[in-house]
Motif scaffolding. Structure first.
Motif, PDB file in Angstrom:
ATOM      1  N   THR A  89     -26.000  60.210 -23.674  1.00 41.27           N
ATOM      2  CA  THR A  89     -24.840  59.605 -24.331  1.00 41.27           C
ATOM      3  C   THR A  89     -23.639  59.712 -23.404  1.00 41.27           C
ATOM      4  O   THR A  89     -23.544  60.640 -22.587  1.00 41.27           O
ATOM      5  CB  THR A  89     -24.541  60.295 -25.671  1.00 41.27           C
ATOM      6  OG1 THR A  89     -23.500  59.579 -26.346  1.00 41.27           O
ATOM      7  CG2 THR A  89     -24.096  61.734 -25.490  1.00 41.27           C
ATOM      8  N   ASP A  90     -22.741  58.740 -23.505  1.00 39.61           N
ATOM      9  CA  ASP A  90     -21.557  58.742 -22.655  1.00 39.61           C
ATOM     10  C   ASP A  90     -20.455  57.955 -23.351  1.00 39.61           C
ATOM     11  O   ASP A  90     -20.731  57.055 -24.159  1.00 39.61           O
ATOM     12  CB  ASP A  90     -21.859  58.108 -21.290  1.00 39.61           C
ATOM     13  CG  ASP A  90     -21.010  58.706 -20.174  1.00 39.61           C
ATOM     14  OD1 ASP A  90     -19.927  59.257 -20.485  1.00 39.61           O
ATOM     15  OD2 ASP A  90     -21.414  58.617 -19.010  1.00 39.61           O
ATOM     16  N   SER A  91     -19.219  58.283 -23.027  1.00 40.51           N
ATOM     17  CA  SER A  91     -18.061  57.591 -23.592  1.00 40.51           C
ATOM     18  C   SER A  91     -17.254  56.973 -22.458  1.00 40.51           C
ATOM     19  O   SER A  91     -17.150  57.547 -21.364  1.00 40.51           O
ATOM     20  CB  SER A  91     -17.189  58.564 -24.389  1.00 40.51           C
ATOM     21  OG  SER A  91     -17.920  59.123 -25.467  1.00 40.51           O
ATOM     22  N   ASN A 143     -18.480  54.302 -26.967  1.00 43.30           N
ATOM     23  CA  ASN A 143     -19.526  55.305 -26.730  1.00 43.30           C
ATOM     24  C   ASN A 143     -20.869  54.627 -26.822  1.00 43.30           C
ATOM     25  O   ASN A 143     -21.118  53.846 -27.740  1.00 43.30           O
ATOM     26  CB  ASN A 143     -19.463  56.442 -27.750  1.00 43.30           C
ATOM     27  CG  ASN A 143     -20.644  57.387 -27.622  1.00 43.30           C
ATOM     28  OD1 ASN A 143     -21.696  57.158 -28.206  1.00 43.30           O
ATOM     29  ND2 ASN A 143     -20.471  58.437 -26.861  1.00 43.30           N
TER      30      ASN A 143
END
Length: 359
Positions: A77-79, A166
Motif C-alpha cells: 500500500t502507498d499514498s 492511496n
C-alpha cells in the motif's frame, strides 16, 4: 552548464526553502519524516513497528510476501501527495498506479488488483478530479492491473491539497522467486535500469518555474514487464528495489543495512543525464538522493549478471541498464562510491528530504 537558462527574478523563493536535515530530537513531525531517509526509518522503527508488531511487518520490504491458501501473495500500500498534480511525463494518477505496481514487482509479483482511495479537498474542480481519475484508469490498463475497489472522502477547504490518493495492491509471487536484501552476498553485481534523478527534477522544474534548456519528463512507468524479463533469465535474483523517496542512495543503504554486506558503486558509471546533472548543480542537489518512479536497482549473482543485463537492455524500460558496482565484504552495511578522481566517499542514508512532496 550552457544549457541552463537564467531563472527570472522572483521565480524561485530561496528564503522559502527549509533545511533538508531537521534536528532528530524534534517532538513534532517534520517534512523529513516523509522523505524515505533516516527520519522515515526512525518513525517506522520507533513508533509504528512496536505498535503493530508481527513477523510479516518485520520484512520491511517494498511489499509484504504472504502465504495464503497455498499461494504466495505480495501485498503493498502507498499514498500519493505529489505537488503539482500534473507534471511533465505523468500525474498523481499515474504515480498511484505505477508506484504500487512497482512495489509489488520488487518482490517478483505481477500486480493483479488494486484498491484506490481518493481524499478530495472541498472546492477542487471536478474537471481536475476527472483528469486524475482518467490518468489513473489509463495507467492501470497499461500496467495490466484492475482497480477492484475504492473509497472517496472529502475534507474541508484548507485541510488538503486538492487530491490525495492511496492505492493498495496484491499479486502472486512465482514459485522459486525469493527477493529480499538478506540474500545479498559479496560478489553480487549491482545493476540500475537507467538514468537516475529524472522524476524529482521534473517535479521541481514545474513547481518552481525553472527552465533547463530542455523539458525534463518524469520517468514514471510500471516495471512489471521488465521484472518478468529478468526473472525469465533466472529466478535467482537476490533483491530488487525501486529507488523512489531518497533516491538510489537510500535504496542502496537499506539493502546494505539489511544484508550486512558493503556496497561499492562507481560514480562515473551511475547514469545521470546532463540536464539532471546541470539542474542539480544549480540547485545544490545530489542526483543520488533524488527520487525515481520508473527505475529499479538489482543485486544479481555474478554468474547471471551478463544474461540479466542483456535481457534488461532488450526491454524498452531497461534499454539504458548498466552495471554500477558490486557487493563487497569490506565496510559491512555501508555504501561508498569511487569518484572520478580515484578517491572514495561514503554515501549515507539521507536524513530528511531534498525535494518534498514528489510522490
Amino acid at each position: 552548464m550552457s544549457d541552463v537558462t537564467a531563472v527570472p527574478a522572483g521565480a524561485l523563493d530561496i528564503e522559502a526553502f527549509t533545511c533538508p536535515a531537521p534536528l532528530r530530537d524534534r517532538p513534532r513531525v517534520v517534512m523529513g519524516h516523509g522523505g524515505g531517509g533516516a527520519l522515515s526509518a526512525e518513525l517506522v522503527q520507533q513508533i509504528f513497528a512496536p505498535a503493530y508488531g508481527g513477523e510479516v511487518l518485520a520484512q520491511m520490504g517494498d511489499a509484504a510476501v504472504l502465504a495464503l491458501g497455498g499461494a504466495r501473495l505480495a501485498f503493498s500500500t502507498d499514498s500519493y501527495v505529489v505537488r503539482p498534480l500534473f507534471f511533465p511525463g505523468g500525474s498523481i494518477g499515474d504515480l498511484a498506479v505505477n508506484g504500487t505496481v512497482n512495489d509489488l514487482a520488487m518482490s517478483g509479483a505481477r500486480a493483479a488488483y488494486l484498491s484506490c482511495g481518493f481524499i478530495l479537498e472541498e472546492g477542487v474542480e471536478l474537471d481536475v478530479v476527472t483528469r486524475v481519475a482518467g490518468a489513473l484508469g489509463a495507467a492501470a490498463r497499461t500496467a495490466g492491473v484492475q482497480v477492484a475497489t475504492g473509497d472517496t472522502k472529502v475534507v474541508e477547504a484548507g485541510h488538503g491539497d486538492g487530491v490525495f490518493i492511496n492505492t493498495a495492491g496484491i499479486g502472486l509471487v512465482p514459485a522459486g522467486v525469493d527477493l529480499r536484501p538478506q540474500r545479498v552476498v559479496p560478489g553480487d553485481v549491482v545493476i540500475v535500469s537507467g538514468a537516475v534523478g529524472v522524476h524529482g527534477v521534473a517535479i521541481m522544474s514545474v513547481r518552481e518555474g525553472l527552465e533547463f534548456g530542455v523539458e525534463i519528463k518524469s520517468d514514471c512507468a510500471a516495471l512489471g514487464g521488465l521484472v518478468d524479463a529478468m526473472l525469465a533469465v533466472t529466478p535467482d535474483l537476490h533483491v530488487l528495489r525501486d529507488p523512489t523517496r531518497g533516491g538510489l542512495a537510500a535504496a542502496l543503504n537499506e539493502i546494505a543495512a539489511a544484508s550486512g554486506a558493503g556496497v561499492v558503486i562507481r560514480e562515473r558509471d551511475v547514469p545521470v543525464p546532463p540536464e539532471v546533472a546541470n539542474a542539480c548543480a544549480v540547485l545544490g542537489l545530489d542526483p543520488l538522493y533524488i527520487a525515481n518512479e520508473g527505475k529499479l536497482v538489482a543485486f544479481v549473482p555474478r554468474e547471471h549478471a551478463d544474461a540479466v543485463l542483456e535481457a534488461m537492455r532488450a526491454h524498452p524500460l531497461g534499454a539504458d541498464s548498466v552495471i554500477i558496482g558490486e557487493a563487497v565484504e569490506e565496510h559491512p552495511g555501508m555504501v561508498v562510491t569511487r569518484t572520478g578522481l580515484g578517491g572514495t566517499r561514503v554515501v549515507d542514508l539521507p536524513i530528511g528530504e531534498q525535494l518534498p512532496r514528489i510522490c
